[in-house]
Design a protein around this motif. Structure first.
Motif, PDB file in Angstrom:
ATOM      1  N   THR A   1      -1.066  -8.610  -6.290  1.00 33.53           N
ATOM      2  CA  THR A   1      -0.927  -8.245  -4.883  1.00 33.53           C
ATOM      3  C   THR A   1       0.532  -7.974  -4.530  1.00 33.53           C
ATOM      4  OG1 THR A   1      -2.865  -9.569  -4.281  1.00 33.53           O
ATOM      5  CG2 THR A   1      -1.345  -8.977  -2.510  1.00 33.53           C
ATOM      6  N   SER A   2       1.426  -8.817  -4.975  1.00 36.77           N
ATOM      7  CA  SER A   2       2.844  -8.623  -4.659  1.00 36.77           C
ATOM      8  C   SER A   2       3.379  -7.346  -5.302  1.00 36.77           C
ATOM      9  CB  SER A   2       3.663  -9.829  -5.114  1.00 36.77           C
ATOM     10  OG  SER A   2       3.555 -10.027  -6.512  1.00 36.77           O
ATOM     11  N   GLU A   3       2.948  -7.058  -6.526  1.00 36.10           N
ATOM     12  CA  GLU A   3       3.371  -5.820  -7.183  1.00 36.10           C
ATOM     13  C   GLU A   3       2.803  -4.609  -6.468  1.00 36.10           C
ATOM     14  OE1 GLU A   3       3.975  -7.025 -11.864  1.00 36.10           O
ATOM     15  OE2 GLU A   3       1.928  -6.845 -11.085  1.00 36.10           O
TER      16      GLU A   3
END
Length: 376
Positions: A54-56
């Motif tokens: 998700t962060s990527e």
């Protein structure tokens, strides 16, 4: 898929998308409950190891904003994007960054009417559904899951009810082309914004199917180009760029000038092709000219998507049609068409070679005894 903001406007004279792609196809996952015979992604039941976190994924959305204005339109695809547990968060993330989003989901129980209403509330601009036959026998034979035909028509009706614009994608092969008349009749009973005729590329599971011959493909494109005038929805093609050349030839014979054609609605989509207006990001972050031209130019985990699209040698070469090889390189329509770079790569191993599906002989390649009046 849907037409992002600006796609219908007058194009630059060189038809090159050097600054930014018009559309980013983002493969969120390869997980999918279907096992379609022509699947580019060779989708599987469960998510593959190494998918962008998700962060990527949110970092990638940040990077996309660096393309500037107008921003590319993001089409979240798969596999089945509905299998991503963070799908809603990624859609909101795109909206927060001023990026338009559309979806290309698989027709499974995850695609409920309630879920489509939620997608509408999240400002998903459009959705594509695949329909590959006019009856269950034809469609389910391609999708490899019984009942998918009925489920697709139900999903289309539900999308109409919740107000999400729909594009229908139909696979065109030597085996399916004879069903197009019945398909067209079926689709006239629904509200769709666009019907995309996808001419098979022999990659992934699609290598098991048979492409049309160049002559049959040309006749099919001419016929549907003529019928498109009276259709209640727009008809376009995928990986059959010569449809644009056929359109231009018709308009030139009718007395239109090149400038008039370039400034007309008929030119919508001219020049767009793999690496020129289109870029693909895989579930692992690999960047490719398109999902059907699976040659990576780098990974978003290591380098900016903006730089990979603008500066890598393959991407730049795909935006120089005058340097293509064979007939595509010298064709008087190459800026408008450019041929399928994915099909050239699949058949010859070289994405800069001529598109083997196009039978057109460019003016400069005709013998003196066969020379025809100039069209351009």
């Amino acid at each position: 898929m849907p037409r992002p903001a600006g796609i219908g406007s007058v194009k630059p004279v060189n038809w090159a998308y050097d600054r930014a792609p018009m559309i980013i196809y983002w493969e969120l996952t390869t997980a999918c409950a279907l096992a379609c015979r022509h699947c580019r992604a060779t989708a599987q039941p469960e998510p593959a190891p190494g998918e962008l976190s998700t962060s990527e994924a949110l970092a990638l959305l940040d990077d996309i904003t660096r393309f500037g204005t107008p921003a590319p339109h993001v089409i979240m695809t798969g596999g089945d994007p509905m299998r991503r547990g963070d799908l809603d968060e990624l859609i909101r993330g795109a909206n927060d960054r001023g990026l338009g989003v559309s979806l290309a989901p698989a027709v499974t129980p995850l695609l409920s009417k309630q879920r489509m209403a939620e997608m509408k509330a999240l400002n998903v601009q459009a959705m594509s559904l695949s329909l590959d036959g006019s009856v269950a026998e034809h469609h389910d034979g391609v999708r490899q899951v019984p009942g998918t035909f009925d489920a697709t028509l139900a999903a289309l009706a539900q999308a109409n009810e919740v107000g999400i614009p729909v594009q229908i994608n139909t696979l065109i092969t030597d085996q399916t082309v004879h069903d197009l008349d019945a398909m067209y009749e079926l689709l006239t009973h629904y509200e769709i914004m666009q019907w995309s005729l996808f001419f098979l590329i022999s990659v992934g599971r699609g290598a098991q199917l048979t492409e049309m011959s160049p002559g049959d493909a040309e006749r099919t494109l001419i016929e549907w180009g003529q019928r498109a005038h009276d259709a209640p929805f727009r008809i376009k093609t995928t990986e059959a760029m010569q449809y644009r050349r056929i359109t231009a030839q018709r308009l030139l014979r009718a007395g239109k000038t090149r400038e008039e054609i370039e400034n007309s609605k008929a030119s919508r989509g001219f020049g767009i092709r793999d690496g020129n207006g289109i870029v693909f990001v895989s579930h692992l972050g690999e960047v490719m000219p398109s999902g059907f031209l699976p040659t990576s130019v780098g990974n978003v985990r290591e380098r900016s998507l903006v730089e990979l699209y603008r500066d890598t040698e393959l991407m730049k070469a795909l935006r120089r049609p005058e340097e293509f090889k064979g007939s595509c390189g010298v064709c008087e329509f190459n800026r408008w068409c450019g041929g399928s770079r994915a099909r050239a790569a699949a058949w010859t191993g070289d994405p800069l070679e001529s598109d083997p599906l196009c039978p057109y002989v460019p003016r400069s390649m005709r013998g003196h005894d066969r020379r025809e009046p100039s069209l351009v």
